[in-house]
Design an enzyme around this catalytic site. Sequence first.
Site, PDB file in Angstrom:
ATOM      1  N   MET A  17       0.855  -1.196   0.000  1.00  0.00           N
ATOM      2  CA  MET A  17       0.000   0.000   0.000  1.00  0.00           C
ATOM      3  C   MET A  17       0.891   1.245   0.000  1.00  0.00           C
ATOM      4  O   MET A  17       1.595   1.524   0.980  1.00  0.00           O
ATOM      5  CB  MET A  17      -0.956  -0.022   1.198  1.00  0.00           C
ATOM      6  CG  MET A  17      -2.046  -1.100   1.051  1.00  0.00           C
ATOM      7  SD  MET A  17      -3.219  -1.176   2.409  1.00  0.00           S
ATOM      8  CE  MET A  17      -2.301  -2.095   3.652  1.00  0.00           C
ATOM      9  N   CYS A  99      -2.797  -2.297  -9.940  1.00  0.00           N
ATOM     10  CA  CYS A  99      -3.162  -1.049  -9.268  1.00  0.00           C
ATOM     11  C   CYS A  99      -3.593  -0.007 -10.313  1.00  0.00           C
ATOM     12  O   CYS A  99      -2.835   0.280 -11.243  1.00  0.00           O
ATOM     13  CB  CYS A  99      -1.964  -0.552  -8.466  1.00  0.00           C
ATOM     14  SG  CYS A  99      -2.296   0.957  -7.589  1.00  0.00           S
ATOM     15  N   LYS A 138       0.738  -9.521  -8.858  1.00  0.00           N
ATOM     16  CA  LYS A 138      -0.537  -9.109  -8.243  1.00  0.00           C
ATOM     17  C   LYS A 138      -1.375  -8.450  -9.337  1.00  0.00           C
ATOM     18  O   LYS A 138      -0.913  -7.536 -10.012  1.00  0.00           O
ATOM     19  CB  LYS A 138      -0.277  -8.133  -7.101  1.00  0.00           C
ATOM     20  CG  LYS A 138      -1.545  -7.639  -6.417  1.00  0.00           C
ATOM     21  CD  LYS A 138      -1.196  -6.908  -5.115  1.00  0.00           C
ATOM     22  CE  LYS A 138      -2.423  -6.390  -4.390  1.00  0.00           C
ATOM     23  NZ  LYS A 138      -2.876  -5.085  -4.877  1.00  0.00           N
ATOM     24  N   HIS A 172      -6.704  -9.502  -6.727  1.00  0.00           N
ATOM     25  CA  HIS A 172      -7.663  -8.608  -6.074  1.00  0.00           C
ATOM     26  C   HIS A 172      -8.982  -8.882  -6.793  1.00  0.00           C
ATOM     27  O   HIS A 172      -9.099  -8.646  -7.990  1.00  0.00           O
ATOM     28  CB  HIS A 172      -7.189  -7.158  -6.237  1.00  0.00           C
ATOM     29  CG  HIS A 172      -8.081  -6.152  -5.600  1.00  0.00           C
ATOM     30  ND1 HIS A 172      -7.760  -4.821  -5.545  1.00  0.00           N
ATOM     31  CD2 HIS A 172      -9.279  -6.268  -4.995  1.00  0.00           C
ATOM     32  CE1 HIS A 172      -8.730  -4.160  -4.933  1.00  0.00           C
ATOM     33  NE2 HIS A 172      -9.673  -5.017  -4.606  1.00  0.00           N
ATOM     34  N   ASN A 211      -7.485 -11.386  -2.645  1.00  0.00           N
ATOM     35  CA  ASN A 211      -7.407 -10.107  -1.951  1.00  0.00           C
ATOM     36  C   ASN A 211      -8.698  -9.323  -2.205  1.00  0.00           C
ATOM     37  O   ASN A 211      -9.313  -9.453  -3.251  1.00  0.00           O
ATOM     38  CB  ASN A 211      -6.183  -9.337  -2.482  1.00  0.00           C
ATOM     39  CG  ASN A 211      -6.164  -7.867  -2.087  1.00  0.00           C
ATOM     40  OD1 ASN A 211      -6.206  -6.984  -2.943  1.00  0.00           O
ATOM     41  ND2 ASN A 211      -6.115  -7.589  -0.804  1.00  0.00           N
ATOM     42  N   GLY A 212      -9.070  -8.514  -1.217  1.00  0.00           N
ATOM     43  CA  GLY A 212     -10.226  -7.632  -1.375  1.00  0.00           C
ATOM     44  C   GLY A 212     -11.199  -7.746  -0.231  1.00  0.00           C
ATOM     45  O   GLY A 212     -11.885  -8.759  -0.109  1.00  0.00           O
ATOM     46  N   GLY A 233      -5.348  -5.903   3.201  1.00  0.00           N
ATOM     47  CA  GLY A 233      -4.873  -4.538   3.045  1.00  0.00           C
ATOM     48  C   GLY A 233      -5.351  -3.618   4.146  1.00  0.00           C
ATOM     49  O   GLY A 233      -4.765  -3.543   5.233  1.00  0.00           O
ATOM     50  N   ARG A 234      -6.462  -2.932   3.885  1.00  0.00           N
ATOM     51  CA  ARG A 234      -6.896  -1.861   4.786  1.00  0.00           C
ATOM     52  C   ARG A 234      -7.216  -2.333   6.195  1.00  0.00           C
ATOM     53  O   ARG A 234      -7.009  -1.600   7.165  1.00  0.00           O
ATOM     54  CB  ARG A 234      -8.096  -1.131   4.165  1.00  0.00           C
ATOM     55  CG  ARG A 234      -7.699  -0.308   2.933  1.00  0.00           C
ATOM     56  CD  ARG A 234      -8.896   0.015   2.082  1.00  0.00           C
ATOM     57  NE  ARG A 234      -9.513  -1.193   1.583  1.00  0.00           N
ATOM     58  CZ  ARG A 234     -10.792  -1.313   1.264  1.00  0.00           C
ATOM     59  NH1 ARG A 234     -11.597  -0.290   1.392  1.00  0.00           N
ATOM     60  NH2 ARG A 234     -11.280  -2.461   0.818  1.00  0.00           N
TER      61      ARG A 234
HETATM   62  C1  LIG Z   1      -3.466   3.486   0.427  1.00  0.00           C
HETATM   63  C2  LIG Z   1      -3.397   2.341  -0.541  1.00  0.00           C
HETATM   64  C3  LIG Z   1      -2.273   2.185  -1.321  1.00  0.00           C
HETATM   65  C4  LIG Z   1      -2.170   1.087  -2.212  1.00  0.00           C
HETATM   66  N1  LIG Z   1      -1.009   0.892  -2.898  1.00  0.00           N
HETATM   67  C5  LIG Z   1      -0.842  -0.228  -3.648  1.00  0.00           C
HETATM   68  C6  LIG Z   1       0.414  -0.531  -4.224  1.00  0.00           C
HETATM   69  O1  LIG Z   1       1.427   0.158  -4.041  1.00  0.00           O
HETATM   70  N2  LIG Z   1       0.483  -1.659  -4.997  1.00  0.00           N
HETATM   71  C7  LIG Z   1      -0.591  -2.488  -5.202  1.00  0.00           C
HETATM   72  O2  LIG Z   1      -0.474  -3.508  -5.894  1.00  0.00           O
HETATM   73  N3  LIG Z   1      -1.787  -2.233  -4.624  1.00  0.00           N
HETATM   74  C8  LIG Z   1      -1.924  -1.132  -3.841  1.00  0.00           C
HETATM   75  N4  LIG Z   1      -3.107  -0.917  -3.197  1.00  0.00           N
HETATM   76  C9  LIG Z   1      -4.171  -1.942  -3.282  1.00  0.00           C
HETATM   77  C10 LIG Z   1      -4.049  -2.917  -2.107  1.00  0.00           C
HETATM   78  O3  LIG Z   1      -2.840  -3.651  -2.182  1.00  0.00           O
HETATM   79  C11 LIG Z   1      -5.229  -3.911  -2.093  1.00  0.00           C
HETATM   80  O4  LIG Z   1      -5.235  -4.604  -3.307  1.00  0.00           O
HETATM   81  C12 LIG Z   1      -6.557  -3.202  -1.906  1.00  0.00           C
HETATM   82  O5  LIG Z   1      -6.514  -2.268  -0.850  1.00  0.00           O
HETATM   83  C13 LIG Z   1      -7.682  -4.220  -1.634  1.00  0.00           C
HETATM   84  O6  LIG Z   1      -7.414  -4.930  -0.442  1.00  0.00           O
HETATM   85  P1  LIG Z   1      -8.188  -4.560   0.939  1.00  0.00           P
HETATM   86  O7  LIG Z   1      -9.665  -4.527   0.610  1.00  0.00           O
HETATM   87  O8  LIG Z   1      -7.832  -5.674   1.882  1.00  0.00           O
HETATM   88  O9  LIG Z   1      -7.703  -3.215   1.378  1.00  0.00           O
HETATM   89  C14 LIG Z   1      -3.247   0.170  -2.331  1.00  0.00           C
HETATM   90  C15 LIG Z   1      -4.380   0.348  -1.544  1.00  0.00           C
HETATM   91  C16 LIG Z   1      -4.469   1.400  -0.646  1.00  0.00           C
HETATM   92  C17 LIG Z   1      -5.682   1.546   0.233  1.00  0.00           C
END
Ligand SMILES: Cc1cc2nc3c(=O)[nH]c(=O)nc-3n(C[C@H](O)[C@H](O)[C@H](O)COP(=O)(O)O)c2cc1C
Length: 318
Positions: A17, A99, A138, A172, A211-212, A233-234
């Site tokens: 993230m 992403c 990813k 994701h 993921n998600g 993630g979050r």
């Molecule tokens: C603040 C933030 C930054 C993120 N940066 C990246 C990143 O650098 N690379 C990536 O593949 N995904 C990035 N993501 C996506 C997360 O890795 C993840 O796929 C997404 O948040 C869904 O997972 P979650 O619902 O568990 O948060 C980011 C998400 C957030 C919220």
Amino acid sequence: MIKKITPDPDLISIAPMLDWTDKHFRYFMRLITRRAMLYTEMVACPALILGDRQKLLDYNTQEHPITLQVGGSDAKFMGDCASFAKDYGYDAVNVNAGCPSSRVQAGKFGAILMKTPELVADIVANMKARTKIPVTVKTRISLVGADGDGFDDLFKFANLVKQAGCNGLIVHARQAKLNISPKDNRAKLPLNYETVYKLKKSFPDMFISINGNVMSYQDINTHLSHVNGVMIGRWAYGQPYALAQIDSQFFGDTHAVLSRPQILESMIPYLEEYDGNIRNITHHMMGLYHGMPNAKAYKQMLMSGDLIQFKEFVKSQI
Ligand SMILES: Cc1cc2nc3c(=O)[nH]c(=O)nc-3n(C[C@H](O)[C@H](O)[C@H](O)COP(=O)(O)O)c2cc1C
């Protein structure tokens, strides 16, 4: 569910993230889980080639197991990045092909790579040729506009990267729409876990992590009955202490879990050694007391950026 065998660290992983999972967050998170795989924030391949590589790849050895996530679209340079990952001792290297952030799209990597799965396979093949550590990818189910639920695109993508030697795919479980923010992507595009479960059935011998929106141990259990790993993630960032039981629950690791005050106490030497504003570190720790009666006082203390106040808070809690 307690697993007795030694599981892959990617059984549960903490997502990459940007701006969140920097080395300070990872050091802190490692005090909560010894076993989950920690991902770096995405590091851009051109920055690794041309920029301050030492600064970009620096981490604390306590952070292992750790995966470096790289964003890039030049197969040769991505191969170079894979060899840097190995040289710096990373446990694995991951390609960001999912992403949708405009910062990422501008560099022609991230979700836009889903348009060219052959290029992603080429990237993986070049990376595999340059390192023995696992190379993973990813991605998302597909881009919006794909036929049906996007499964055919996902199948093609998985097949190509697998043939290129990819050691694992993290999906994701939603489609991606380019040119809107990641936040809008999450809000507007539904999750579809079933499509990822279907992918796993098509590739029984490939490591597939989902993921998600994983927000509970029940969610993790459900996913692990279909796929090999779960990426969080979050939830991990916002409520890190909720993950304090994952080592025992999913990795069969019986070490004592640190209490919240013990975690803070363990952070003191790290904060003392840091020669900058400690808020760079403490702002990643805001979620530790999530849901606790003193959460507000805790956050205020962190926002002060004052190590003396930090130590006093810890003393009052132990
Ligand atoms: C603040 C933030 C930054 C993120 N940066 C990246 C990143 O650098 N690379 C990536 O593949 N995904 C990035 N993501 C996506 C997360 O890795 C993840 O796929 C997404 O948040 C869904 O997972 P979650 O619902 O568990 O948060 C980011 C998400 C957030 C919220």
